[in-house]
Design an enzyme around this catalytic site. Structure first.
Site, short mmCIF file in Angstrom:
data_model
loop_
_atom_site.label_atom_id
_atom_site.label_comp_id
_atom_site.label_asym_id
_atom_site.label_seq_id
_atom_site.Cartn_x
_atom_site.Cartn_y
_atom_site.Cartn_z
N GLU A 218 0.81 -1.21 0.00
CA GLU A 218 0.00 0.00 0.00
C GLU A 218 0.84 1.26 0.00
OE1 GLU A 218 -1.76 1.52 3.82
OE2 GLU A 218 -1.55 -0.60 4.35
N ARG B 108 -2.22 10.78 7.31
CA ARG B 108 -2.12 10.17 5.98
C ARG B 108 -3.44 10.22 5.21
NH1 ARG B 108 -0.26 4.36 6.61
NH2 ARG B 108 -0.14 4.41 4.35
N ARG C 147 -5.59 5.70 -0.69
CA ARG C 147 -4.45 4.82 -0.88
C ARG C 147 -4.47 4.24 -2.29
NH1 ARG C 147 -4.10 6.55 3.53
NH2 ARG C 147 -3.58 5.54 5.50
N HIS D 132 -10.44 4.54 2.63
CA HIS D 132 -9.65 3.71 3.55
C HIS D 132 -10.06 2.24 3.52
CE1 HIS D 132 -7.46 2.68 7.32
NE2 HIS D 132 -6.61 3.55 6.79
#
Length: 136
Positions: A92, A103, A107, A127
């Site tokens: 990831e 963050r 992703r 997420h």
């Protein structure tokens, strides 16, 4: 008796309507009705990713350097949203979220034998709740 029959008819219509919606094109409905069915079957063009996603994708193929220590770490696929593979197949990477103090939720997860030549990459903006396969 009529009240029960009417109530049953309303419930039947509701169930059929919800199933129709779930089987239509709505990713959110599909994920809700079929949580173990891979949302990865849906795709997103690389050009349609946010600019930060395109930059992360470029860095993956370049081999870094990445802005976060966790970038490149093994992704366990515990949510089972991606096709099943042996542990260590997926990695990831953070997609920066402007204004986020951490963050963020975005992703890119890539899988393959070589990190700089992944066989497939997936984008998530929530997420890991849903994924879309990145296509060029």
């Amino acid at each position: 008796m009529m009240r029960t029959a009417a109530s049953h008819a309303v419930r039947s219509v509701l169930v059929v309507s919800l199933l129709s919606f779930a089987l239509s094109g709505a990713d959110e409905a599909r994920a809700w009705w079929f949580p173990n069915r891979s949302a990865a079957a849906h795709s997103v063009a690389l050009a349609d990713l946010p600019s930060q996603g395109r930059e992360t994708y470029r860095l993956i193929f370049q081999g870094g350097p990445f802005p976060h220590d966790k970038d490149g770490s093994v992704f366990g696929n515990r949510e089972r949203q991606l096709p099943a593979q042996k542990r260590g197949y997926y990695h990831e990477y953070t997609v920066e979220t402007p204004g986020s103090r951490d963050r963020g939720a975005r992703r890119i997860v890539c899988g393959g034998r070589e990190r700089t030549r992944p066989e497939a990459c997936y984008y998530t903006s929530d997420h890991y709740s849903s994924f879309r396969k990145i296509v060029e």
